[in-house]
Design an enzyme around this catalytic site. Structure first.
Site, PDB file in Angstrom:
ATOM      1  N   LYS A  95       0.874  -1.169   0.000  1.00 15.40           N
ATOM      2  CA  LYS A  95       0.000   0.000   0.000  1.00 15.40           C
ATOM      3  C   LYS A  95       0.912   1.220   0.000  1.00 15.40           C
ATOM      4  O   LYS A  95       1.640   1.463   0.958  1.00 15.40           O
ATOM      5  CB  LYS A  95      -0.918   0.017   1.221  1.00 15.40           C
ATOM      6  CG  LYS A  95      -1.847   1.237   1.228  1.00 15.40           C
ATOM      7  CD  LYS A  95      -2.628   1.353   2.526  1.00 15.40           C
ATOM      8  CE  LYS A  95      -3.459   2.639   2.501  1.00 15.40           C
ATOM      9  NZ  LYS A  95      -4.060   2.916   3.834  1.00 15.40           N
ATOM     10  N   GLY A 156      -8.317   9.293   9.645  1.00  9.37           N
ATOM     11  CA  GLY A 156      -8.670   9.290  11.055  1.00  9.37           C
ATOM     12  C   GLY A 156      -9.701  10.305  11.493  1.00  9.37           C
ATOM     13  O   GLY A 156      -9.998  10.416  12.685  1.00  9.37           O
ATOM     14  N   GLY A 183     -11.027   8.136   6.490  1.00  9.25           N
ATOM     15  CA  GLY A 183     -12.170   8.966   6.839  1.00  9.25           C
ATOM     16  C   GLY A 183     -13.480   8.229   7.011  1.00  9.25           C
ATOM     17  O   GLY A 183     -14.492   8.839   7.371  1.00  9.25           O
TER      18      GLY A 183
END
Length: 254
Positions: A95, A156, A183
């Protein structure tokens, strides 16, 4: 069934490993979520000392690891982290995260595209975390990324799909899986993302910071499943004018 880089996943809920109060709680939450792909920061792995040992419980869970380059400030640092992950964990999956601004953690589009191209050329299965930018996502597809991971809102923050109009564009034109990342703060957010046609969502903070992470993981699991089923069933068209569901005057004329 979701397929990423030739690998099939029954679950469309990907999860993270940060912010849990213990490795045991993390493992129980992941098991409850039925997630099969779990992100882990290379910053937290120490194979020499075993400090903050994440690998053992994750391997016990039988999940596929998706190491991330969180903390990288530019392409060079991200590439180094990816190479380290391949050597330490024996995986090509990565990632890609590059966010030089420590306050808002916004991804650097230029450095991300640069790193993605190099990593794809080196045989990595790259899943980049990016702004919800349709043009950038297309460029990332073009250089060989296996999926794109546009943010819903800042990491977050639990704000939900602030970038929804752009996520719709990305989903519409995508030729690779679209994973909504960052989010997602409530199961309803995850369900809505899936209703839009996203292929998967990645959730960490909302589960780990919950008063009951295991119960919250169950909620997200069900929300993702329901959202996907609704998308596949076909949602009704949104309209501005009311449309009656029954004849308005027929019975009066009898």
């Amino acid at each position: 069934m979701l397929t990423v880089a030739g690998v099939e996943f029954e679950s469309r809920l990907f999860t993270g490993t940060g912010k849990f109060s213990s490795s045991q709680l993390m493992l129980e939450a992941i098991n409850a979520s039925k997630s099969q792909l779990v992100t882990v920061s290379m910053k937290r792995i120490d194979l020499k000392t075993g400090a903050d040992d994440l690998l053992t419980p994750l391997r016990q869970a039988g999940v596929r690891l998706l190491p991330n380059t969180s903390g990288a400030r530019n392409a060079k640092e991200a590439i180094f982290a990816a190479e380290l992950a391949r050597e330490m964990l024996g995986t090509q999956w990565i990632k890609l995260e590059i966010h030089p601004d420590p306050k808002y953690l916004m991804p650097d589009a230029v450095e991300t595209l640069t790193a993605a191209q190099i990593l794809c050329e080196r045989g990595f299965i790259v899943m980049p975390y990016v702004h919800a930018d349709p043009v950038l996502c297309r460029r990332l597809e073009d250089v060989g990324c296996a999926a794109v991971m546009p943010l819903a809102s800042p990491i977050g923050t639990n704000q939900g799909l602030v970038t929804e109009p752009f996520i719709k564009m990305i989903i519409e034109q995508a030729r690779v899986p679209v994973v909504i990342d960052a989010g997602i703060g409530a199961p309803s957010h995850a369900a809505h993302a899936m209703e839009l046609g996203a292929d998967a969502v990645l959730v960490n903070t909302a589960i780990a910071s919950s008063a009951s992470p295991i119960e919250m993981a169950l909620c997200f699991r069900d929300a993702v499943n329901c959202g996907r089923r609704a998308f596949e069933a076909g949602l009704g068209r949104v309209q501005t004018q009311a449309v009656h569901t029954s004849p308005l005057t027929g019975f009066l004329q009898q």
